[in-house]
Design a protein around this motif. Structure first.
Motif, PDB file in Angstrom:
ATOM      1  N   LYS A  44       0.618  -0.928   0.178  1.00 17.72           N
ATOM      2  CA  LYS A  44      -0.073  -0.185   0.355  1.00 17.72           C
ATOM      3  C   LYS A  44       0.814   1.185  -0.215  1.00 17.72           C
ATOM      4  O   LYS A  44       1.403   0.873   0.148  1.00 17.72           O
ATOM      5  CB  LYS A  44      -1.019  -0.029   1.069  1.00 17.72           C
ATOM      6  N   PRO A  45       0.923   2.121  -0.792  1.00 14.89           N
ATOM      7  CA  PRO A  45      -0.531   2.852  -1.800  1.00 14.89           C
ATOM      8  C   PRO A  45      -0.647   1.744  -2.901  1.00 14.89           C
ATOM      9  O   PRO A  45      -1.598   1.950  -4.113  1.00 14.89           O
ATOM     10  CB  PRO A  45      -0.927   4.148  -1.184  1.00 14.89           C
ATOM     11  N   ASN A  46       1.337   1.243  -3.283  1.00 18.61           N
ATOM     12  CA  ASN A  46       0.771   1.202  -4.777  1.00 18.61           C
ATOM     13  C   ASN A  46       1.594  -0.009  -4.505  1.00 18.61           C
ATOM     14  O   ASN A  46       3.139  -0.058  -4.013  1.00 18.61           O
ATOM     15  CB  ASN A  46       1.943   2.128  -5.440  1.00 18.61           C
ATOM     16  N   ASP A  47       1.276  -1.297  -5.197  1.00 17.06           N
ATOM     17  CA  ASP A  47       2.003  -2.153  -5.856  1.00 17.06           C
ATOM     18  C   ASP A  47       2.481  -2.271  -6.525  1.00 17.06           C
ATOM     19  O   ASP A  47       1.691  -2.626  -7.482  1.00 17.06           O
ATOM     20  CB  ASP A  47       1.343  -3.852  -5.194  1.00 17.06           C
ATOM     21  N   THR A 159      -1.199   8.396  -0.487  1.00 16.98           N
ATOM     22  CA  THR A 159       0.232   8.466   0.295  1.00 16.98           C
ATOM     23  C   THR A 159       0.107   8.663   1.436  1.00 16.98           C
ATOM     24  O   THR A 159       0.694   8.467   2.567  1.00 16.98           O
ATOM     25  CB  THR A 159       0.952   8.663  -1.095  1.00 16.98           C
ATOM     26  N   CYS A 160      -0.790  10.077   1.812  1.00 17.84           N
ATOM     27  CA  CYS A 160      -0.839  10.522   2.483  1.00 17.84           C
ATOM     28  C   CYS A 160      -0.950   9.736   4.051  1.00 17.84           C
ATOM     29  O   CYS A 160      -0.941   9.514   4.583  1.00 17.84           O
ATOM     30  CB  CYS A 160      -1.493  12.025   2.772  1.00 17.84           C
ATOM     31  N   PHE A 161      -2.432   9.046   3.475  1.00 17.84           N
ATOM     32  CA  PHE A 161      -3.579   7.854   3.348  1.00 17.84           C
ATOM     33  C   PHE A 161      -2.342   7.272   5.168  1.00 17.84           C
ATOM     34  O   PHE A 161      -2.168   6.922   6.086  1.00 17.84           O
ATOM     35  CB  PHE A 161      -4.485   7.725   4.080  1.00 17.84           C
ATOM     36  N   TRP A 162      -1.877   6.476   4.253  1.00 21.57           N
ATOM     37  CA  TRP A 162      -0.877   5.328   4.398  1.00 21.57           C
ATOM     38  C   TRP A 162       0.622   5.931   5.085  1.00 21.57           C
ATOM     39  O   TRP A 162       0.748   4.506   5.865  1.00 21.57           O
ATOM     40  CB  TRP A 162      -0.952   4.759   3.404  1.00 21.57           C
ATOM     41  N   SER A 163       0.742   6.805   5.215  1.00 23.41           N
ATOM     42  CA  SER A 163       1.437   7.548   5.712  1.00 23.41           C
ATOM     43  C   SER A 163       1.368   7.626   7.107  1.00 23.41           C
ATOM     44  O   SER A 163       2.576   7.394   8.246  1.00 23.41           O
ATOM     45  CB  SER A 163       1.962   8.845   5.201  1.00 23.41           C
ATOM     46  N   GLY A 169       1.754   6.222  12.620  1.00 27.15           N
ATOM     47  CA  GLY A 169       0.750   6.233  13.772  1.00 27.15           C
ATOM     48  C   GLY A 169      -0.755   6.192  14.471  1.00 27.15           C
ATOM     49  O   GLY A 169      -1.895   6.411  15.354  1.00 27.15           O
ATOM     50  N   CYS A 170      -0.835   6.803  13.056  1.00 28.99           N
ATOM     51  CA  CYS A 170      -2.762   6.457  13.289  1.00 28.99           C
ATOM     52  C   CYS A 170      -3.217   5.938  12.979  1.00 28.99           C
ATOM     53  O   CYS A 170      -2.538   4.765  12.325  1.00 28.99           O
ATOM     54  CB  CYS A 170      -3.338   7.860  11.395  1.00 28.99           C
ATOM     55  N   SER A 171      -4.965   5.286  13.373  1.00 30.01           N
ATOM     56  CA  SER A 171      -5.607   4.707  12.928  1.00 30.01           C
ATOM     57  C   SER A 171      -5.931   4.695  11.428  1.00 30.01           C
ATOM     58  O   SER A 171      -6.509   6.033  11.294  1.00 30.01           O
ATOM     59  CB  SER A 171      -6.637   4.546  13.857  1.00 30.01           C
ATOM     60  N   PRO A 172      -6.793   4.279  11.255  1.00 32.96           N
ATOM     61  CA  PRO A 172      -7.682   4.156   9.341  1.00 32.96           C
ATOM     62  C   PRO A 172      -8.608   5.349  10.123  1.00 32.96           C
ATOM     63  O   PRO A 172      -8.201   6.551   9.090  1.00 32.96           O
ATOM     64  CB  PRO A 172      -7.807   3.021   8.974  1.00 32.96           C
ATOM     65  N   LYS A 173      -9.376   5.126  10.835  1.00 34.14           N
ATOM     66  CA  LYS A 173     -10.449   6.666  11.611  1.00 34.14           C
ATOM     67  C   LYS A 173      -9.323   7.766  11.330  1.00 34.14           C
ATOM     68  O   LYS A 173      -9.973   9.242  10.825  1.00 34.14           O
ATOM     69  CB  LYS A 173     -11.296   6.110  11.988  1.00 34.14           C
ATOM     70  N   LYS A 187      -1.824  18.823   1.231  1.00 32.08           N
ATOM     71  CA  LYS A 187      -1.078  17.111   1.146  1.00 32.08           C
ATOM     72  C   LYS A 187       0.461  17.173   1.062  1.00 32.08           C
ATOM     73  O   LYS A 187       1.033  16.313   2.140  1.00 32.08           O
ATOM     74  CB  LYS A 187      -1.930  16.374   0.547  1.00 32.08           C
ATOM     75  N   ASN A 188       0.672  18.164   0.670  1.00 35.01           N
ATOM     76  CA  ASN A 188       1.250  18.229   0.143  1.00 35.01           C
ATOM     77  C   ASN A 188       2.327  18.419   1.265  1.00 35.01           C
ATOM     78  O   ASN A 188       3.814  17.839   1.245  1.00 35.01           O
ATOM     79  CB  ASN A 188       1.977  19.345  -1.582  1.00 35.01           C
ATOM     80  N   GLU A 189       2.281  18.973   1.941  1.00 39.38           N
ATOM     81  CA  GLU A 189       3.029  19.641   3.177  1.00 39.38           C
ATOM     82  C   GLU A 189       2.949  18.536   3.633  1.00 39.38           C
ATOM     83  O   GLU A 189       3.802  19.166   4.375  1.00 39.38           O
ATOM     84  CB  GLU A 189       1.837  20.686   3.284  1.00 39.38           C
ATOM     85  N   LEU A 190       1.859  18.216   3.878  1.00 38.51           N
ATOM     86  CA  LEU A 190       1.353  17.174   5.295  1.00 38.51           C
ATOM     87  C   LEU A 190       2.983  16.402   5.354  1.00 38.51           C
ATOM     88  O   LEU A 190       3.796  15.762   6.048  1.00 38.51           O
ATOM     89  CB  LEU A 190       0.467  16.752   4.973  1.00 38.51           C
ATOM     90  N   LEU A 191       3.224  15.333   4.041  1.00 44.63           N
ATOM     91  CA  LEU A 191       3.829  14.823   3.509  1.00 44.63           C
ATOM     92  C   LEU A 191       5.258  15.322   3.970  1.00 44.63           C
ATOM     93  O   LEU A 191       5.978  14.193   3.898  1.00 44.63           O
ATOM     94  CB  LEU A 191       3.659  14.747   2.259  1.00 44.63           C
ATOM     95  N   PHE A 192       5.776  16.249   3.123  1.00 50.22           N
ATOM     96  CA  PHE A 192       6.926  17.455   3.419  1.00 50.22           C
ATOM     97  C   PHE A 192       7.352  16.995   4.964  1.00 50.22           C
ATOM     98  O   PHE A 192       8.105  16.639   6.126  1.00 50.22           O
ATOM     99  CB  PHE A 192       7.272  17.764   2.606  1.00 50.22           C
ATOM    100  N   SER A 193       6.320  18.166   5.668  1.00 50.12           N
ATOM    101  CA  SER A 193       6.650  18.075   7.419  1.00 50.12           C
ATOM    102  C   SER A 193       6.780  17.278   8.190  1.00 50.12           C
ATOM    103  O   SER A 193       7.672  17.317   8.921  1.00 50.12           O
ATOM    104  CB  SER A 193       6.043  19.310   7.381  1.00 50.12           C
ATOM    105  N   GLN A 194       5.639  16.434   7.425  1.00 56.04           N
ATOM    106  CA  GLN A 194       5.883  15.164   8.898  1.00 56.04           C
ATOM    107  C   GLN A 194       6.139  14.003   8.091  1.00 56.04           C
ATOM    108  O   GLN A 194       7.091  13.395   9.340  1.00 56.04           O
ATOM    109  CB  GLN A 194       4.476  14.386   8.553  1.00 56.04           C
ATOM    110  N   PHE A 195       6.879  13.562   6.876  1.00 54.30           N
ATOM    111  CA  PHE A 195       6.996  12.490   6.819  1.00 54.30           C
ATOM    112  C   PHE A 195       8.999  12.729   5.782  1.00 54.30           C
ATOM    113  O   PHE A 195       9.119  12.157   5.130  1.00 54.30           O
ATOM    114  CB  PHE A 195       6.064  11.376   5.555  1.00 54.30           C
ATOM    115  N   GLU A 196       8.722  14.009   5.609  1.00 53.65           N
ATOM    116  CA  GLU A 196      10.086  14.388   4.374  1.00 53.65           C
ATOM    117  C   GLU A 196       9.985  13.352   3.540  1.00 53.65           C
ATOM    118  O   GLU A 196      11.201  13.491   2.216  1.00 53.65           O
ATOM    119  CB  GLU A 196      11.443  13.799   4.652  1.00 53.65           C
TER     120      GLU A 196
END
Ligand code: DGT
Ligand code: MG
Ligand code: MG
Length: 265
Positions: A44-47, A159-163, A169-173, A187-196
């Motif tokens: 996930k999210p891409n195989d 990508t955001c959801f599965w990161s 450490g989030c639950s799916p909900k 979403k771009n900002e979240l990916l960069f700031s939280q997950f680099e």
């Protein structure tokens, strides 16, 4: 003839010949691939295995349906665009669609092992199919743009959801709640700031999907096998081969670089 009595039932069949001079688009989509991807433990999210297997199946379809000028795939779907003038199966919609879908499905099973190795195929996958006609070049381009925009929107979200779930450490909900109402920029900002993660550096296959077109390749052989390398004995044969690109089809650049797609007769 005894049969004559029954032959009238033929008249119950409806004609489904596609309107002349329209691009014929056949889109197929995996049936309940939410479950299929879970049961086969797709990454996930891409195989990559699943995505390249889909490309392989689409290539089989194009090799059998030479009037397909371009195909586009993402996730569990593939769209095939047949040239406006195709006369294959007398343009009968159900005949075109059912043949393409069944060849795609059987190819999926046939080639499974090449991509998934020892991962067992647990049950037979199925695909649905539909036919849509587009009267103008712009309509057909807009159709492909729509599917590619869908790929982008879903991939950014997934990508955001599965990161958030796998590394945050989030639950799916919780992940769903955090993403609700957000814009692309958020979403771009979240990916960069939280997950680099720089979204634009992710694989183009994930972000743009797969575009299959024809390319001309040269096969070189020698009339006289013992005269290999001898120019006089050289025979060059050109043939069309399916080429897979992960490229933007929304902007004009792609269409300017491949004018043969729209000008095909
Ligand atoms: P349907 O088409 O109405 O029968 O239902 P689904 O479940 O096939 O839904 P659809 O087509 O909207 O969404 C495709 C599903 O396939 C989605 O749940 C995610 C899954 N899928 C497709 N490609 C991948 C992949 O590369 N990795 C993973 N993990 N899942 C994938
Ligand atoms: Mg599906
Ligand atoms: Mg789908």
């Amino acid at each position: 003839m005894a049969n004559c009595k029954y032959e009238y039932v033929r008249n119950f069949e409806v004609a489904d010949k596609c309107l002349p001079n329209c691009w014929i688009v056949v889109r197929l989509d995996g049936k309940n691939f939410h479950r299929f991807s879970d049961e086969h433990k797709f990454v996930k999210p891409n195989d990559d295995r699943a995505l390249v297997l889909m490309q392989r199946c689409a290539e089989s379809v194009m090799n059998e349906f030479k009037d397909v000028v371009i195909a586009y795939g993402q996730s569990d779907e593939f769209s095939f665009v047949l040239k406006k003038t195709t006369t294959q199966f007398s343009r009968r919609a159900s005949k075109l669609m059912s043949n393409m879908v069944s060849l795609f499905s059987s190819s999926y099973v046939y080639h499974w092992k090449e991509f998934f190795g020892d991962v067992p195929l647990l049950y037979p996958p199925a695909f649905d199919g539909r036919v849509v006609l587009y009267p103008s070049d712009q309509n057909m381009r807009d159709y492909l743009s729509w599917r590619q925009a869908d790929c982008h929107i879903n991939n950014l979200y997934n990508t955001c959801f599965w990161s958030l779930v796998q590394d945050g450490g989030c639950s799916p909900k919780q992940a769903e709640e955090q993403l609700r109402g957000t814009f692309s920029s958020d979403k771009n900002e979240l990916l960069f700031s939280q997950f680099e993660i720089n979204y634009n550096s992710l694989s183009e296959m994930y972000r743009k999907g797969s575009v299959l077109i024809w390319e001309l390749v040269e096969d070189i052989s020698y009339k006289d096998q013992s005269a290999k390398g001898n120019e006089g004995s050289k025979v060059i044969r050109k043939r069309r081969k399916v080429k897979c690109l992960h490229i933007d089809v929304i902007r004009d650049t792609f269409w300017n670089d491949h004018p043969e797609i729209l000008s095909v007769t």
